[in-house]
Scaffold this active site. Structure first.
Site, PDB file in Angstrom:
ATOM      1  NE  ARG A  86      23.541 -22.044   5.077  1.00 30.74           N
ATOM      2  CZ  ARG A  86      24.833 -21.835   5.291  1.00 30.74           C
ATOM      3  NH1 ARG A  86      25.687 -21.956   4.326  1.00 30.74           N
ATOM      4  NH2 ARG A  86      25.288 -21.520   6.495  1.00 30.74           N
ATOM      5  CB  THR A  87      17.483 -19.057   6.295  1.00 28.70           C
ATOM      6  OG1 THR A  87      17.922 -20.402   6.442  1.00 28.70           O
ATOM      7  CG2 THR A  87      15.974 -19.019   6.248  1.00 28.70           C
ATOM      8  CE  LYS A 134      14.753   1.199  22.480  1.00 34.19           C
ATOM      9  NZ  LYS A 134      14.285   2.370  21.702  1.00 34.19           N
ATOM     10  NE  ARG A 136      16.707 -19.133  11.130  1.00 36.09           N
ATOM     11  CZ  ARG A 136      17.677 -19.767  10.466  1.00 36.09           C
ATOM     12  NH1 ARG A 136      18.938 -19.500  10.755  1.00 36.09           N
ATOM     13  NH2 ARG A 136      17.401 -20.628   9.521  1.00 36.09           N
ATOM     14  CG  HIS A 194      14.282 -24.157   8.733  1.00 36.04           C
ATOM     15  ND1 HIS A 194      13.798 -23.247   7.822  1.00 36.04           N
ATOM     16  CD2 HIS A 194      15.625 -23.925   8.817  1.00 36.04           C
ATOM     17  CE1 HIS A 194      14.805 -22.502   7.383  1.00 36.04           C
ATOM     18  NE2 HIS A 194      15.917 -22.891   7.976  1.00 36.04           N
TER      19      HIS A 194
END
Ligand code: NCD
Length: 338
Positions: A57-58, A86, A107, A135
């Site tokens: 969703r986000t 890396k 995120r 959030h």
């Protein structure tokens, strides 16, 4: 706050008037989110969508929101496909990606990482969830949903009675939502979780400082008896040392239609940030609630697009121009139900 060019990292940045502003702009995005109108206001702008943790969703709603304003989206998902694997630092990644983007959503599994990234970024950064910390955009869309659902019952956010249920220790959505509710008055919170997964003490203290009443319990039936909103959450298994540990708590607090009918007031609204864990050993919100008109979970997810469009328009300072660069769509998808 001054939204123009701002990072959106924490609910702590907002005052009540800012929330009203976000919600008013979100309301104005409805014709675009419903595909009645199209706007090209962000034509030429690029969103860098950086998702280093699982997301449906986000990530997609941030991308759709940007596309609906006329902008383009570039993404990386997961560490494996990023140069972070890396050994590149967040600082260097931010310096580079902010050269390619006009705004970045990120995120990341580590608390505070999005803030660290933002310090090195040359463009605004929006926190799409940093570990168990916050959030903020989910909290905004949750409160926007609460406001809409309550308005249809003739109620307001002030004086709200809300139960938060599940993993309140690791659930970043409820952390941000509690902080957001501190901007409102006289909220009655019931926090339902296993003792080991209780809401962090600092957040409970913040709620009490804001004048809210807070009840902490492990008793689901009693706690959902007299609330306007029952907000369920998933056991955040990715934050536990082992899956076995998460299994100890999974399925502890289940809500289904029979429990709803027996214990809840008739108009209690059911919310969940999603994903709900529908596996048999969890089944936190049973599918038999899907026909219940008070199950707001999919309206909640839809509202994410409106709120994220509003944030982009505010941060990139185009709110007043959205309609100027708009026209009706050339097509209409008559199968699209509101
Ligand atoms: C939440 C999250 O990622 O914190 N999901 C979401 O963004 N809607 C909740 C969760 O994953 O349980």
């Amino acid at each position: 706050m001054n939204f123009t060019g701002a990072h959106i990292l924490s609910i702590a940045q907002f005052e009540r008037a800012d929330i009203e502003r976000v919600f008013a702009v979100a309301d104005s995005m409805q014709p675009y989110a419903l595909r009645r109108r199209v706007t090209r206001v962000l034509e030429g702008a690029i969103l860098g969508n950086m998702f280093f943790e699982a997301s449906t969703r986000t990530r997609i709603s941030f991308g759709c929101a940007f596309n609906l304003l006329g902008g383009e989206v570039r993404e990386t998902t997961g560490f494996a496909s990023s140069a972070i694997s890396k050994g590149e630092s967040l600082h260097d990644t931010a310096r580079v990606l902010s050269g390619y983007s006009d705004v970045i959503c990120m995120r990341h599994p580590v608390s505070g990482s999005v803030k660290e990234f933002a310090h090195a970024s040359r463009v605004p950064v929006i926190n799409g969830g940093d570990g168990e910390n916050e959030h903020p955009t989910q909290a905004l869309l949750d409160l926007y949903t609460i406001r809409k659902e309550m308005a249809s019952h003739g109620r307001d956010i002030d004086g709200l009675r809300i139960a938060m249920i599940g993993d309140l220790k690791y659930g970043r959505t409820v952390h941000s939502l509690c902080k957001l509710l501190c901007l409102f008055d006289n909220v009655q919170l019931t926090l339902v979780s296993p003792g080991e997964l209780a809401m962090p003490e600092a957040i409970v203290e913040q709620l009490r400082q804001a004048g809210h009443s807070v009840t902490i319990t492990e008793d689901l039936p009693q706690s959902i008896g007299h609330v306007d909103i029952a907000y369920s959450t998933r056991i955040q298994e990715e934050r536990f040392a082992t899956k076995d540990e998460a299994d100890l708590y999974r399925g502890r607090f289940r809500l289904n239609q029979a429990i709803y009918t027996q214990y809840c007031e008739p108009n209690t609204v059911i919310m969940h940030p999603l994903p709900r864990d529908s596996r048999a050993d969890a089944n936190e919100l049973d599918n038999d609630l899907d026909e219940n008109p008070n199950l707001a979970i999919f309206r909640q997810a839809d509202n994410g697009v409106l709120v994220r469009m509003a944030l982009f328009a505010l941060v990139l300072d185009v709110v007043e121009q959205v309609d100027k660069y708009a026209r009706d769509v050339n097509w209409y998808n008559s199968r699209r139900k509101v």
